[in-house]
Design a protein around this motif. Sequence first.
Motif, short mmCIF file in Angstrom:
data_model
loop_
_atom_site.label_atom_id
_atom_site.label_comp_id
_atom_site.label_asym_id
_atom_site.label_seq_id
_atom_site.Cartn_x
_atom_site.Cartn_y
_atom_site.Cartn_z
N ASP A 151 71.07 144.27 111.12
CA ASP A 151 72.25 143.48 111.61
C ASP A 151 71.79 142.63 112.87
N ILE A 152 72.55 141.59 113.07
CA ILE A 152 72.70 140.55 114.16
C ILE A 152 74.00 140.47 114.78
N LEU A 153 74.16 140.55 115.97
CA LEU A 153 75.56 140.72 116.62
C LEU A 153 75.67 139.39 117.40
N ILE A 154 76.66 138.89 117.52
CA ILE A 154 77.22 137.92 118.60
C ILE A 154 78.06 138.71 119.46
N GLY A 155 77.83 139.23 120.73
CA GLY A 155 78.71 140.12 121.49
C GLY A 155 78.74 141.16 120.92
N ASP A 156 80.02 141.86 120.41
CA ASP A 156 79.77 143.04 119.68
C ASP A 156 80.11 143.15 118.21
N ARG A 157 80.03 141.76 117.73
CA ARG A 157 80.53 141.47 116.18
C ARG A 157 79.42 141.09 115.43
N LYS A 158 79.52 141.59 114.07
CA LYS A 158 78.37 141.00 113.38
C LYS A 158 78.55 139.62 112.95
N VAL A 159 77.32 138.83 112.65
CA VAL A 159 77.52 137.46 112.24
C VAL A 159 76.19 137.47 111.29
N HIS A 172 85.40 143.40 112.94
CA HIS A 172 83.96 143.55 113.04
C HIS A 172 82.95 142.30 112.93
N VAL A 173 83.55 141.21 112.42
CA VAL A 173 82.58 140.16 112.14
C VAL A 173 82.81 138.77 113.06
N THR A 174 82.07 137.96 113.13
CA THR A 174 82.30 136.55 113.81
C THR A 174 81.61 135.46 113.11
N THR A 175 81.72 134.36 113.65
CA THR A 175 81.03 133.46 112.98
C THR A 175 80.38 132.40 113.99
N ILE A 176 79.28 131.49 113.50
CA ILE A 176 78.96 130.49 114.58
C ILE A 176 79.93 129.48 114.93
N LEU A 184 76.95 133.79 108.81
CA LEU A 184 78.26 133.32 108.79
C LEU A 184 78.39 132.00 109.87
N TYR A 185 78.50 130.98 109.16
CA TYR A 185 78.84 129.67 109.66
C TYR A 185 80.09 129.69 110.00
N ASP A 186 80.91 130.26 109.11
CA ASP A 186 82.37 130.13 108.89
C ASP A 186 82.54 131.13 107.83
N ALA A 187 83.87 131.71 107.58
CA ALA A 187 84.19 132.59 106.77
C ALA A 187 85.55 132.71 106.31
N ASP A 188 85.90 132.63 104.99
CA ASP A 188 87.13 133.06 104.42
C ASP A 188 87.51 134.35 104.34
N ILE A 189 87.87 135.02 105.32
CA ILE A 189 88.01 136.43 105.28
C ILE A 189 89.10 137.11 104.30
N PRO A 190 90.14 136.47 104.09
CA PRO A 190 91.13 136.99 103.14
C PRO A 190 90.38 137.01 101.56
N ARG A 191 89.63 135.87 101.46
CA ARG A 191 89.06 135.75 100.13
C ARG A 191 87.97 136.70 99.93
N MET A 192 87.25 136.98 100.88
CA MET A 192 86.09 137.82 100.94
C MET A 192 86.57 139.31 100.83
N VAL A 193 87.57 139.70 101.43
CA VAL A 193 88.23 141.12 101.21
C VAL A 193 88.72 141.25 99.81
N SER A 194 89.39 140.17 99.31
CA SER A 194 90.11 140.48 97.96
C SER A 194 88.79 140.37 96.87
#
Length: 336
Positions: free
Chosen positions: A127-135, A184-188, A154-164
């Motif tokens: 894993d690679i983190l930015i701060g304490d969140r995974k990117v 737990h995750v972040t984006t660029i 992750l440049y950007d993320a549609d998290i609700p769709r990802m979870v579903s």
Amino acid sequence: MIYASLPELPGGKPRPLPFYLAMEEHLARNYPGGEYFFMWQVEPTVIFGRCQNPFAEVNLDFCRREGIQTYRRKSGGGCVFADMNNIMFSHITTSEEVTSTFGRYCRMVADTLRALGLDATTTGRNDILIGDRKVSGNAFYHLHGRGILHGTMLYDADIPRMVSAITPSRAKLSAKGVKSVRSHVTTIREHLPSLSIGDFKSFCREHLCDSEQTMTAADIAETERIALPYFTDEWFRGRHRGADAGPERRRIEGVGEFAVSIDLSPAADSGGIPRIRKVNLAGDFFLLSDLDEELLDHLSGVEYTRGAILEALSPLPVDRVIANLTAEDLASLLAP
């Protein structure tokens, strides 16, 4: 490192995900010298690990409704949701040694993010983190004396769709799942909102690579040939035939989750002790090379006792097939 570039399709349309997995294989098989790197994006797709059951791990009904493609990869690990905002990185190297190769690659990517002013670090093995969140999360497997590393950015993320899309159980708890993933995750884009995805990709390419090689028409034709099995129903299903999640799952800390299925012969031919016909392992563990050929096939005909299994496993490179797994742990999984 050499950047392997592809001619664009008309309209800039991305190729289907199996093409890029096959391109990794083509470079590993047919370009033995040097290290290669390329980036790719796909239309919404769930990629699940080599040993996962898609009927249990992927919300297939949701994916069908939403037009999300689903494919199995050859590396291990868990499910990944990718779309055009999730850049996939692929790296082909001459090294097969997992720990040092992974460490070097993840450090290179983290250094690239730090050059953009981001507080990027590596953690664990992949894993690679930015701060304490995974990117970024990554996987590794061996092929013909080469190492293939690939993963997300992750440049950007549609998290609700990802979870579903990932699991039906998580979809039923969508609000809770989204909140958990967001923590737990972040984006660029969250950290560098003025940096476009195109500029980010250009920066990564210039920072990581010092030369370029464009794939020829022959390269593309061979890649398309290699990709064909990824589209088959047989590869999609693997050894899984339905939504039954199978046997109870067990987790080994630092290795992953396992579901074990064992087909045993009658006991009469072995003094009251049955023998193993076939073993199947499912789960999100970190697979490094061919599970059946290099490990499980060697257990066929072995008496179903922990001692006999351990003896059969002792000469095998267990931790070069499943990362961090010992012969003792595997024997305990198979014959608790």
